[in-house]
Design a protein around this motif. Sequence first.
Motif, PDB file in Angstrom:
ATOM      1  N   VAL A 285       1.128  -1.576  -0.274  1.00 61.48           N
ATOM      2  CA  VAL A 285      -0.085   0.051   0.327  1.00 61.48           C
ATOM      3  C   VAL A 285       0.820   1.213  -0.204  1.00 61.48           C
ATOM      4  CG1 VAL A 285      -1.791   1.816   1.623  1.00 61.48           C
ATOM      5  CG2 VAL A 285      -1.786  -1.018   1.192  1.00 61.48           C
ATOM      6  N   GLN A 286       1.777   1.151   0.980  1.00 63.55           N
ATOM      7  CA  GLN A 286       2.608   2.644   0.807  1.00 63.55           C
ATOM      8  C   GLN A 286       3.296   2.450  -0.225  1.00 63.55           C
ATOM      9  OE1 GLN A 286       1.726   4.172   3.965  1.00 63.55           O
ATOM     10  NE2 GLN A 286       4.711   4.333   4.008  1.00 63.55           N
ATOM     11  N   THR A 287       3.582   1.293  -1.058  1.00 61.49           N
ATOM     12  CA  THR A 287       4.690   1.924  -2.415  1.00 61.49           C
ATOM     13  C   THR A 287       3.966   2.480  -3.114  1.00 61.49           C
ATOM     14  OG1 THR A 287       6.123  -0.482  -1.521  1.00 61.49           O
ATOM     15  CG2 THR A 287       6.253   0.819  -4.227  1.00 61.49           C
ATOM     16  N   LEU A 288       2.573   1.854  -3.309  1.00 60.98           N
ATOM     17  CA  LEU A 288       1.978   2.284  -4.217  1.00 60.98           C
ATOM     18  C   LEU A 288       1.252   3.767  -4.413  1.00 60.98           C
ATOM     19  CD1 LEU A 288      -0.550  -1.259  -5.082  1.00 60.98           C
ATOM     20  CD2 LEU A 288       0.881  -0.037  -6.921  1.00 60.98           C
ATOM     21  N   GLY A 289       1.269   4.280  -2.875  1.00 57.62           N
ATOM     22  CA  GLY A 289       0.345   5.643  -2.217  1.00 57.62           C
ATOM     23  C   GLY A 289       1.276   6.674  -3.660  1.00 57.62           C
ATOM     24  N   ILE A 290       2.467   7.010  -3.767  1.00 58.29           N
ATOM     25  CA  ILE A 290       3.119   7.674  -4.016  1.00 58.29           C
ATOM     26  C   ILE A 290       2.567   7.808  -5.049  1.00 58.29           C
ATOM     27  CG2 ILE A 290       5.216   9.168  -4.659  1.00 58.29           C
ATOM     28  CD1 ILE A 290       6.348   8.145  -2.265  1.00 58.29           C
ATOM     29  N   PRO A 291       3.252   6.761  -6.573  1.00 54.42           N
ATOM     30  CA  PRO A 291       2.981   7.139  -7.750  1.00 54.42           C
ATOM     31  C   PRO A 291       1.409   6.728  -8.005  1.00 54.42           C
ATOM     32  CG  PRO A 291       3.865   4.727  -7.448  1.00 54.42           C
ATOM     33  CD  PRO A 291       3.781   5.747  -6.312  1.00 54.42           C
ATOM     34  N   CYS A 292       0.616   6.590  -7.026  1.00 54.46           N
ATOM     35  CA  CYS A 292      -1.307   6.670  -7.594  1.00 54.46           C
ATOM     36  C   CYS A 292      -1.410   7.779  -7.356  1.00 54.46           C
ATOM     37  CB  CYS A 292      -1.072   5.166  -6.787  1.00 54.46           C
ATOM     38  SG  CYS A 292      -1.769   3.931  -7.776  1.00 54.46           S
ATOM     39  N   ALA A 293      -0.620   8.343  -5.889  1.00 55.51           N
ATOM     40  CA  ALA A 293      -1.615   9.870  -6.179  1.00 55.51           C
ATOM     41  C   ALA A 293      -0.919  11.076  -7.547  1.00 55.51           C
ATOM     42  CB  ALA A 293      -1.150  10.288  -4.745  1.00 55.51           C
ATOM     43  N   PHE A 294       0.136  10.801  -8.423  1.00 56.81           N
ATOM     44  CA  PHE A 294      -0.057  11.406  -8.932  1.00 56.81           C
ATOM     45  C   PHE A 294      -0.899  11.346 -10.267  1.00 56.81           C
ATOM     46  CE2 PHE A 294       4.776  11.619  -7.366  1.00 56.81           C
ATOM     47  CZ  PHE A 294       4.770  13.423  -6.664  1.00 56.81           C
ATOM     48  N   ALA A 295      -0.956   9.589 -10.105  1.00 62.13           N
ATOM     49  CA  ALA A 295      -1.813   9.549 -11.027  1.00 62.13           C
ATOM     50  C   ALA A 295      -3.363   9.792 -11.662  1.00 62.13           C
ATOM     51  CB  ALA A 295      -1.458   7.746 -11.741  1.00 62.13           C
ATOM     52  N   PHE A 296      -3.213   9.630 -10.602  1.00 61.74           N
ATOM     53  CA  PHE A 296      -4.931  10.683  -9.732  1.00 61.74           C
ATOM     54  C   PHE A 296      -5.348  11.677 -10.136  1.00 61.74           C
ATOM     55  CE2 PHE A 296      -7.298   7.227  -7.996  1.00 61.74           C
ATOM     56  CZ  PHE A 296      -8.308   6.836  -7.769  1.00 61.74           C
ATOM     57  N   GLY A 297      -4.315  12.734 -10.438  1.00 60.49           N
ATOM     58  CA  GLY A 297      -3.892  13.973 -10.151  1.00 60.49           C
ATOM     59  C   GLY A 297      -4.621  14.172 -12.236  1.00 60.49           C
ATOM     60  N   GLN A 298      -4.115  13.038 -12.802  1.00 57.94           N
ATOM     61  CA  GLN A 298      -3.830  13.063 -14.164  1.00 57.94           C
ATOM     62  C   GLN A 298      -5.194  12.422 -14.159  1.00 57.94           C
ATOM     63  OE1 GLN A 298      -1.072  14.365 -15.817  1.00 57.94           O
ATOM     64  NE2 GLN A 298       0.102  14.780 -14.398  1.00 57.94           N
ATOM     65  N   LEU A 299      -6.217  12.135 -14.104  1.00 58.40           N
ATOM     66  CA  LEU A 299      -7.403  11.411 -14.425  1.00 58.40           C
ATOM     67  C   LEU A 299      -8.356  12.554 -13.893  1.00 58.40           C
ATOM     68  CD1 LEU A 299      -7.675   8.235 -12.340  1.00 58.40           C
ATOM     69  CD2 LEU A 299      -7.702   7.921 -14.879  1.00 58.40           C
TER      70      LEU A 299
ATOM     71  N   THR B 212     -12.519  16.707 -11.923  1.00 59.43           N
ATOM     72  CA  THR B 212     -12.034  16.081 -10.767  1.00 59.43           C
ATOM     73  C   THR B 212     -12.909  14.640 -10.352  1.00 59.43           C
ATOM     74  OG1 THR B 212     -11.227  18.272 -10.199  1.00 59.43           O
ATOM     75  CG2 THR B 212     -11.534  16.699  -8.195  1.00 59.43           C
ATOM     76  N   LYS B 213     -14.532  15.320  -9.950  1.00 60.23           N
ATOM     77  CA  LYS B 213     -15.574  14.244  -9.264  1.00 60.23           C
ATOM     78  C   LYS B 213     -15.725  13.260 -10.433  1.00 60.23           C
ATOM     79  CE  LYS B 213     -19.919  15.927  -8.763  1.00 60.23           C
ATOM     80  NZ  LYS B 213     -21.073  16.529  -8.529  1.00 60.23           N
ATOM     81  N   THR B 214     -14.936  12.680 -11.883  1.00 62.01           N
ATOM     82  CA  THR B 214     -15.094  11.401 -11.836  1.00 62.01           C
ATOM     83  C   THR B 214     -14.285  10.429 -11.364  1.00 62.01           C
ATOM     84  OG1 THR B 214     -16.166  12.271 -14.204  1.00 62.01           O
ATOM     85  CG2 THR B 214     -14.699  10.523 -13.947  1.00 62.01           C
ATOM     86  N   ALA B 215     -12.944  11.097 -10.863  1.00 61.91           N
ATOM     87  CA  ALA B 215     -11.415  10.899 -10.625  1.00 61.91           C
ATOM     88  C   ALA B 215     -12.129   9.943  -8.967  1.00 61.91           C
ATOM     89  CB  ALA B 215     -10.609  11.884 -10.533  1.00 61.91           C
ATOM     90  N   LEU B 216     -12.950  11.127  -8.322  1.00 63.93           N
ATOM     91  CA  LEU B 216     -13.842  11.089  -6.744  1.00 63.93           C
ATOM     92  C   LEU B 216     -14.521   9.692  -6.803  1.00 63.93           C
ATOM     93  CD1 LEU B 216     -13.647  14.052  -4.617  1.00 63.93           C
ATOM     94  CD2 LEU B 216     -12.356  11.756  -4.064  1.00 63.93           C
ATOM     95  N   TYR B 217     -15.518  10.108  -7.857  1.00 59.29           N
ATOM     96  CA  TYR B 217     -16.346   8.571  -7.891  1.00 59.29           C
ATOM     97  C   TYR B 217     -15.509   7.512  -7.916  1.00 59.29           C
ATOM     98  CZ  TYR B 217     -20.439  11.625  -8.500  1.00 59.29           C
ATOM     99  OH  TYR B 217     -21.693  13.176  -8.221  1.00 59.29           O
ATOM    100  N   GLY B 218     -14.560   7.401  -9.031  1.00 57.13           N
ATOM    101  CA  GLY B 218     -13.852   6.290  -9.200  1.00 57.13           C
ATOM    102  C   GLY B 218     -13.188   5.860  -8.002  1.00 57.13           C
ATOM    103  N   GLY B 219     -12.782   6.834  -7.112  1.00 57.89           N
ATOM    104  CA  GLY B 219     -12.065   6.004  -5.992  1.00 57.89           C
ATOM    105  C   GLY B 219     -12.988   5.608  -5.032  1.00 57.89           C
TER     106      GLY B 219
END
Length: 456
Positions: free
Chosen positions: A295-309, A315-322
């Motif tokens: 979880v820790q390892t995935l956290g950083i790159p996936c946080a950046f990926a969410f910004g791209q999404l 923003t709402k669509t990305a939040l809905y996905g999460g």
Amino acid sequence: MGVHIVIRIGTVFERLGLTTRERWAWVCFDWGDQAFSTVIIGVVLPIYYVDVAGAHLDSSLATVYWSYTIALSFAFIAISSPVLGAIADHIERSRGFLALFTILGVLATGAMFFTREGDLILLSALVILANIGFRGSRLFYNSLLPGITTGETIDRVSAAGYGLGYLGGTIILLVALGLTLSPETFGLADGAAAARLALFIAACWWAIFAIPLFVYVPEPERDENDEIRDNPVSAGFRRLYGTYQEVRSYREASIFLVAFWFYANGVLGIISLAAAYATDIGISETNVMIAFVLVQTLGIPCAFAFGQLADYFSTKTALYGGLGVYILVSFGAMGIETFWHFLILATFVGMVQGGTQAISRSLFGSLTPTHKTGEFFSFFTIVGGFAAILAPMVFGVVGQVTGSTRLGIASLSFFFITGTVLLRYVDVERGRRVAKEQTPSDAETDDGHDHTPAMM
């Protein structure tokens, strides 16, 4: 070649805004205290609490008591946050209060080393004190940032602290994993002794890396307020009520805060309860730690990926996905039977955990007039603090009444579903337009005051 490496490293530090020893010292604190988030709240202590301190109880009941302990500790901080925030903003003793809470957190964490089987009440008290120390110190720690940065570097330095803190927490977690995998290699009797040593190392790590801040980071200048100095309790809550009235006048921001409060309950519930729940249903300590490293390892790159999404869709669509992933995880966790089931769900959590929190903050910021960001983000922080209370309590009550923590973990889906439904009523474009219209022009805000957003 060596010169080129030095130049590149220097360029990286410059991009991160880490160009002074004051900023490095500030970041060191983040590097150190994240050991508490990872080891104490995240994984090692919850397992130790259920398996060792609560060994005389049914594991489900011990897990329920852990949820109550977490809820109580967060309740104290949430209630006291307005007072502490008023002190941090207006009294010229931030470092003194920071030292007080840091010492409390470090000593309470270190004292966990001396607990043994059956010491559930003692360990619960130490957890509450340690979490109060950690959360209180974070508030005063954040208040020092504007004094060592400029408007151009504050975001970069804050992000550097977040990223390096994540890395520091991961290193301590790997140390704990090594101790647990082979306690005899380190002269330890068993896994319980390894866990106690990991708790003590986390306390030492926090204390050691806190020192540079007190040596190099100066006390910031404050607009000392006599009313707050003489009566911080009434002044703090009066200021909180005034901010609440301000936020209410922005419809979209208000609705979003309610939605955020619901789903943040679920997110923080998953973070603080996952290890204890996994232990209760039979996942080994080592396997739980492996999942948390993932979880820790995935956290950083996936946080950046969410910004791209969020940029590509919305923003709402990305939040809905999460939030959709969290709903599936809540129900999926109820049926975990093997480590591989747990690992798959941990992977999904790692993919959305950091990104969901990051874009929630940015979405709220976009709904806020620029000249009110400091005031509104202080309120946002307090809302987030109260969001850490209800989910553990619901988990505990459901688990205790039904005798099944599986139903307790599934109950967290209520928070994600409710938050998702409320999010549908947030008109982001309208909210951003209103926030922009309400922001004074540069001439109107040229009053000699800093309107930099408060950092989370």
